[in-house]
Design a protein around this motif. Structure first.
Motif, short mmCIF file in Angstrom:
data_model
loop_
_atom_site.label_atom_id
_atom_site.label_comp_id
_atom_site.label_asym_id
_atom_site.label_seq_id
_atom_site.Cartn_x
_atom_site.Cartn_y
_atom_site.Cartn_z
N ARG A 1 27.68 -7.74 -13.19
CA ARG A 1 26.58 -7.81 -13.75
C ARG A 1 25.76 -7.63 -12.50
NH1 ARG A 1 23.75 -13.50 -14.30
NH2 ARG A 1 24.25 -13.71 -11.84
N ASP A 2 25.86 -8.44 -11.13
CA ASP A 2 24.97 -7.78 -9.99
C ASP A 2 25.34 -7.11 -9.20
OD1 ASP A 2 24.55 -10.96 -10.76
OD2 ASP A 2 26.26 -11.92 -8.93
N ALA A 3 26.28 -6.20 -9.43
CA ALA A 3 25.69 -5.09 -8.68
C ALA A 3 24.92 -3.78 -9.47
CB ALA A 3 27.57 -4.32 -9.08
N GLU A 4 25.06 -4.31 -11.22
CA GLU A 4 23.96 -3.36 -11.87
C GLU A 4 22.77 -3.56 -12.08
OE1 GLU A 4 22.54 -0.70 -13.41
OE2 GLU A 4 23.81 -0.45 -13.61
N TRP A 5 23.01 -5.03 -11.38
CA TRP A 5 21.26 -5.92 -11.65
C TRP A 5 20.67 -5.45 -9.85
CZ3 TRP A 5 20.31 -11.84 -12.33
CH2 TRP A 5 19.43 -12.25 -12.32
N MET A 6 21.25 -6.02 -9.39
CA MET A 6 20.49 -5.78 -8.06
C MET A 6 20.91 -4.58 -7.40
SD MET A 6 19.28 -8.92 -7.14
CE MET A 6 19.59 -9.22 -8.79
N GLY A 7 21.71 -4.36 -7.45
CA GLY A 7 22.00 -2.49 -7.45
C GLY A 7 20.52 -1.73 -7.68
N ARG A 8 20.15 -2.31 -8.61
CA ARG A 8 18.58 -0.73 -8.73
C ARG A 8 18.26 -1.55 -7.56
NH1 ARG A 8 16.98 -3.88 -14.47
NH2 ARG A 8 15.51 -3.06 -13.97
N VAL A 9 18.08 -2.96 -6.84
CA VAL A 9 17.10 -2.67 -5.67
C VAL A 9 17.53 -2.16 -4.54
CG1 VAL A 9 16.40 -4.33 -4.03
CG2 VAL A 9 16.33 -4.51 -5.91
N TYR A 10 19.09 -2.10 -4.00
CA TYR A 10 19.29 -1.21 -3.08
C TYR A 10 19.23 0.21 -3.77
CZ TYR A 10 22.14 -5.54 -2.91
OH TYR A 10 21.88 -7.31 -2.97
N ARG A 11 19.11 0.29 -4.45
CA ARG A 11 19.42 1.80 -4.71
C ARG A 11 18.36 2.92 -4.65
NH1 ARG A 11 24.05 0.92 -7.86
NH2 ARG A 11 23.26 0.19 -9.81
N PHE A 12 17.11 1.68 -5.14
CA PHE A 12 15.35 2.39 -4.88
C PHE A 12 16.02 2.46 -3.55
CE2 PHE A 12 11.24 1.22 -4.09
CZ PHE A 12 10.96 1.95 -4.62
N LEU A 13 16.46 1.47 -2.46
CA LEU A 13 16.19 2.38 -0.78
C LEU A 13 16.50 3.27 -0.18
CD1 LEU A 13 15.52 -2.09 -0.69
CD2 LEU A 13 13.33 -0.36 -0.01
N GLY A 14 17.84 3.78 -1.73
CA GLY A 14 18.31 4.78 -0.92
C GLY A 14 19.78 3.99 -0.50
N MET A 15 20.13 2.87 -1.13
CA MET A 15 21.83 2.49 -0.89
C MET A 15 22.93 2.70 -1.81
SD MET A 15 21.19 -0.78 1.64
CE MET A 15 20.96 -0.30 3.67
N THR A 16 23.91 2.71 -1.41
CA THR A 16 25.21 3.05 -2.38
C THR A 16 25.63 1.77 -2.08
OG1 THR A 16 26.24 3.88 -0.58
CG2 THR A 16 25.62 5.82 -1.29
N VAL A 17 25.68 1.57 -4.01
CA VAL A 17 26.09 0.06 -4.53
C VAL A 17 27.77 0.92 -5.37
CG1 VAL A 17 25.99 -1.86 -5.80
CG2 VAL A 17 24.05 -0.88 -4.26
N GLY A 18 29.19 0.20 -4.85
CA GLY A 18 30.52 0.41 -5.96
C GLY A 18 30.51 -1.52 -6.21
N ALA B 1 0.67 -1.37 0.22
CA ALA B 1 -0.11 0.37 0.05
C ALA B 1 0.95 1.12 0.40
CB ALA B 1 -1.20 -0.28 1.44
N MET B 2 2.24 1.63 0.31
CA MET B 2 3.09 2.75 0.68
C MET B 2 3.42 3.11 -1.23
SD MET B 2 6.17 1.03 3.34
CE MET B 2 5.60 1.03 5.15
N SER B 3 3.59 4.02 -1.06
CA SER B 3 4.09 4.55 -2.40
C SER B 3 5.56 4.55 -2.67
CB SER B 3 4.35 6.61 -2.04
OG SER B 3 4.83 6.76 -1.24
N ASP B 4 5.98 4.53 -3.45
CA ASP B 4 7.47 4.48 -4.03
C ASP B 4 8.38 5.20 -2.48
OD1 ASP B 4 6.81 2.98 -6.16
OD2 ASP B 4 8.05 4.04 -7.76
N GLU B 5 8.23 6.66 -2.70
CA GLU B 5 8.54 7.65 -1.84
C GLU B 5 8.54 6.66 -0.77
OE1 GLU B 5 8.62 12.25 -0.20
OE2 GLU B 5 7.13 11.59 -1.85
N GLN B 6 7.70 6.44 0.23
CA GLN B 6 7.62 6.07 1.49
C GLN B 6 8.50 4.70 1.28
OE1 GLN B 6 3.37 5.98 1.04
NE2 GLN B 6 2.81 7.52 2.84
N LEU B 7 8.23 3.24 0.63
CA LEU B 7 8.84 2.42 0.61
C LEU B 7 10.21 2.89 0.48
CD1 LEU B 7 8.91 -0.64 0.34
CD2 LEU B 7 9.07 -0.45 -2.06
N SER B 8 10.85 3.99 -0.47
CA SER B 8 12.55 4.38 -0.46
C SER B 8 12.91 4.35 1.13
CB SER B 8 11.98 4.65 -1.44
OG SER B 8 11.86 5.88 -0.96
N HIS B 9 11.87 5.66 2.00
CA HIS B 9 12.27 6.11 3.59
C HIS B 9 12.54 5.08 4.32
CE1 HIS B 9 11.70 9.09 5.30
NE2 HIS B 9 11.01 9.06 6.36
#
Length: 919
Positions: free
Chosen positions: A138-155, A37-45
């Motif tokens: 590959r995994d940093a880019e692919w799974m990184g999309r989830v982490y970055r959506f949630l406000g985390m940095t990926v290297g 039920a959360m918006s994208d912004e609420q979920l990433s917060h």
């Protein structure tokens, strides 16, 4: 019997543990409607909210249900993939620092996001280890999309990054990379001269993909950073010519140990040939003067008699390229060490590269045990569960599959000869391929792949070969291996990183058939929709034909590799079939197999071309595999036990370096070193409990002058004071030594002198540690001989290594004291020193296997380190002048070069002067 009965009623301990986790999964599932039920912004917060709770005293376990539910919802929105309940169980296992064993195709990459996200919340960083650079990126880019959506940095750490890029990646919340990159960065950091240039931060947690490959298969081989030594290519070539003239009676070889020795007659023959070639000092090969020649002969013997072209290595572009025995991949740029690679180069007549000297090393066991928390995932770990617990204290948890396994695993088929076996394999492949069933054939070497390819050509069976020769086409060939009637021959399927999809792979088909279309256009979408329909139709026909047929041409030394091959079939509940074909000529049966009685029974009871198969025979093979696994475990355990000795010393040295770099001043340390040096000198020439007339006063005065730059009239003190004690002499010499340094430091401001002391200390520490490593390598190679004296080699190694370490610390104290006492300092900033081409290697001390990567200083992987603003201009205490030609005979070969380069005189202007003289 009762144990079996209890297991049937209550389930195994693994089943009970997994069942206990389903309650946590129920809590996660209960939160799903709220998060949907959360918006994208609420979920990433949510990440901010979780971090606030952690600061308020909550634990990661408290946050687990909500954090896992958050990752699942983010994955659905970003990737269109929802975690199954069994994947949630896998995530809990990873968070608890255990190993999740999950079958191929069960989505381990997605499972990792759960444990990674939760453990990245404290902001201390989490390292995700993959088996190759492609998967890391590959995994940093692919799974990184989830982490970055949630406000985390990926290297991501890949080769050829600058130090600043690496530092940024390590300071991300989540960092992807290979085991080698992380390990080498750790070693390189501990060779830096200031804290700011180090790239890693303190370890928090590591999650290892394909954990069995990293912590088991590669754990026999330490990571090594080395620098080049003298070129001895001519000696390798000359010895190779001699070794090639030997016959089988001249040596004895042990294929189990991959070792080879000369017989008595062989030794005599080699001695005569070496003598004729002018390579022997005296007439005895084993005289001390011929140590180097013996080493070259032994390595040349191994290269010529034990290492096979197209099995252990291939020749490509006039270079020897090692083939990974576990994956069949080419290991570009990697080299065997201790002269073995040079011996193979001489054997094949390609350019011989120089050997290298160890500068720093560590085993994977000791590297990964530095992480406070360690977790891993793989498809095959249960067979090595005991080793994982013994070495790493990690439990293996087998996660149930999302859908029931429908693959049928047939008993092995045995044939008398290799030829009979390959004829049968070719016919079986033809039969299955003609009815539309895709066939994946696993071989153990390039040689066997190409031999089987010839048999299939005779049967007119279309097929593709995947081995080190066709490395570039790997992903393409694997991706299409599940198409109708496809036949794919693969050299070891471990760690390929690409899924075999029944019916074909959409991305690769679009790339092949419509490479001119741009993704995202209506034309591309229309063709993609058409191909998806074709794939679905083809997949159904493949399923009707029985799914993927996995055929093993022989058993591997490890059951895990066999299970990895089998695991390619029957993913996500698909039907499948697997079978292994064996013969008495197979390496496993020939070297490690059951006794000769078994072989005699086989030969006498099976006719040409006939096959037998039974559960008893399959069990016999598994018994042979268990023996090999136990032997390999002993080898790895032995490597750990020996490296533990060095690891204790490594920790002391690295912690000392770290403290020195962090300290504003190291004056107290230097003073302590100077005073201990004085005590050692006086104690050596004036032993406690002796009379003055027994003291070696002249030697004491000379030593004091050589080390401390101090005139000590000890004989006058003895005459003036009857019954003077050694402690009094120590005190007076200390005062004079302190006065010399105080006078020298008075010419500089405090900060500059502090920098001088720090730099001298670090440079001497590094120099002596490097020499100590070389000494320990030599000791390790011969310590087993103590067993002949009924002594335990490991205990002897510990005692010797401790004594050597004590001697090294004493040498460091003495050298630091001497340099500061004699050196005169030029305050002009020196030029940056020349940094040699550093080499990183992953070397097996028992089999000689080594993977070595050249690190180009220009790429930034090992950048020249800034040196302190002074130069050692006069190590001997006398004025030398500016002309290097006048330094000959006045500067010791092992003293620092007066030019201030930081290198030894013999490697700097001393080498140049010698060359000019020779010319």
């Amino acid at each position: 019997m009762f144990g079996s009965l209890a297991k049937n009623i209550f389930g195994s301990s693994n089943d009970r543990y997994v069942k206990s986790l389903r309650g946590v999964v129920a809590k996660i599932n209960a939160l799903e409607p709220e998060l949907q039920a959360m918006s994208d912004e609420q979920l990433s917060h949510q990440t901010v909210k979780f971090r606030e709770k952690l600061e308020g005293g909550a634990s990661l376990d408290d946050l687990l249900p909500e954090a896992f539910a958050t990752v699942r919802e983010a994955s659905v929105r970003v990737l269109g993939m929802r975690h199954f309940d069994v994947q949630m169980i896998g995530g809990i296992v990873l968070h608890r620092g255990e190993i999740a064993e999950m079958r191929t195709g069960e989505g381990k990459t997605l499972v990792a996001t759960l444990g990674v996200y939760l453990n990245a919340l404290p902001g201390k960083g989490i390292h995700v280890i993959t088996v190759n650079d492609y998967l890391a990126a590959r995994d940093a880019e692919w799974m990184g999309r989830v982490y970055r959506f949630l406000g985390m940095t990926v290297g991501v750490i890949i080769p050829d990054l600058t130090d600043q890029q690496r530092r940024d990646a390590y300071h991300s919340d989540i960092t992807y990379g290979t085991n080698n990159e992380f390990g080498f960065d750790y070693l390189r950091d501990n060779m830096k001269y200031d804290r700011a240039s180090m790239v890693q931060r303190p370890f928090n947690m590591a999650l290892i993909d394909e954990v069995d490959s990293v912590l088991i298969d590669e754990a026999r081989t330490p990571l090594i950073i080395s620098g080049p030594t003298d070129d001895r290519s001519e000696l390798y070539k000359n010895v190779d010519v001699i070794v090639k003239q030997l016959e089988e009676d001249d040596y004895e070889k042990d294929e189990k140990q991959k070792s080879i020795i000369l017989t008595e007659d062989g030794t005599e023959k080699v001695e005569r040939m070496l003598e004729a070639a002018g390579l022997l000092e005296g007439s005895n090969l084993y005289d001390f003067e011929n140590t180097q020649v013996v080493h070259h002969v032994n390595q040349s013997l191994r290269a010529n008699m034990m290492f096979k072209r197209d099995t252990d290595y291939i020749v490509k572009n006039d270079k020897i390229v090692i083939i990974d025995e576990f994956t069949g991949r080419m290991m570009e740029g990697r080299r065997w060490s201790e002269g073995l690679h040079q011996a193979v180069e001489a054997k094949e007549g390609v350019k011989i590269e120089p050997e290298n000297q160890t500068l720093a090393s560590i085993t994977f066991q000791n590297y990964f045990r530095m992480y406070p928390k360690l977790a891993g995932m793989t498809g095959t770990a249960a067979t090595e569960a005991a080793e994982f617990y013994d070495i790493y204290k990690m439990n293996v948890v087998t996660i149930p599959t999302n859908r029931p396994i429908r693959r049928e695993d047939n008993d092995d088929e045995f044939y008398k000869t290799l030829n009979d076996k390959f004829i049968a394999i070719a016919r079986a492949i033809k039969e299955h391929a003609e009815r539309g069933q895709p066939v994946l054939v696993g071989t153990v070497s390039i040689e066997k792949s190409e031999l089987l390819s010839e048999f299939l050509q005779r049967e007119k069976v279309p097929h593709k070969v995947l081995n080190a020769r066709y490395h570039e086409m790997e992903a393409h060939i694997v991706a299409q291996a599940g198409r109708l009637g496809a036949v794919t021959i693969a050299t070891n399927m471990a760690g390929r990183g690409t899924d075999i999809q029944l019916g074909g792979n959409l991305d690769f088909r679009m790339r092949d058939e419509f490479s001119d279309l741009e993704e995202g256009t209506p034309e591309y979408a229309a063709q993609a929709e058409k191909i998806v329909a074709e794939i679905e139709e083809e997949k159904q026909r493949v399923l009707d034909a029985g799914g993927l047929f996995v055929l093993g041409t022989e058993r591997h030394e490890s059951r895990r590799i066999d299970n990895q091959l089998r695991g390619r079939s029957g993913r996500q509940g698909d039907p499948g079939l697997s079978r292994f074909y064996l013969s008495l000529d197979d390496d496993l049966l020939r070297i490690f197999g059951p006794d000769t009685l078994f072989a005699r029974m086989m030969r006498s009871n099976i006719g040409d071309g006939e096959a037998i198969g039974s559960k008893w025979l399959t069990k016999a093979i598994e018994t042979a595999q268990k023996k090999v696994e136990a032997r390999n475990y002993d080898i790895r355990k032995q490597v750990v036990e020996y490296d533990d000795v060095m690891n204790d010393q490594r920790k002391v040295i690295y912690e000392q370096r770290s403290d020195i770099m962090d300290a504003e001043t190291v004056g107290d340390v230097v003073i302590d070193m100077r005073h201990e040096t004085v005590n050692g000198i006086v104690g050596g020439f004036c032993p406690p409990g002796t009379y003055p007339e027994q003291w070696d006063v002249d030697a004491l005065k000379l030593r004091t002058l050589e080390i401390l730059n101090v005139e000590a009239p000890v004989d006058e003190w003895i005459e003036a004071e009857d019954g003077i004690e050694p402690e009094t002499i120590e005190e007076r010499i200390r005062e004079r030594a302190d006065a010399v340094i105080e006078k020298k430091s008075a010419d500089m401001d405090d900060s500059t002198w502090a920098q001088v002391e720090k730099s001298v200390l670090l440079q001497n520490l590094d120099h002596h540690w490097k020499e100590h490593l070389a000494t320990l390598d030599a000791l390790r190679s011969i310590i087993h001989l103590r067993a002949y004296a009924q002594k335990t080699p490991l205990n002897e190694y510990k005692q010797e290594a401790f004594a050597l370490f004590e001697r090294m610390l004493e040498s460091i104290r003495e050298d630091v004291t001497k340099v500061l006492a004699f050196a005169e300092f030029n305050m002009a900033p020196p030029p940056l020193p020349e940094v040699p081409d550093f080499v990183t290697s992953h070397f097996d001390p028992l089999t000689g296997e080594d993977d070595t990567n050249d690190i180009d200083a220009a790429s930034g992987a090992f950048e020249p380190q800034p040196q302190p603003p002074f130069q050692v201009a006069n190590p001997g205490g006398e004025e030398l002048g500016d002309d290097p030609a006048t330094w000959v005979g006045r500067v010791g070969r092992n003293q620092p070069c007066p030019c201030g380069s930081g290198r030894k005189y013999k490697h700097c202007h001393g080498a140049l002067t010698n060359t000019a003289t020779a010319l």
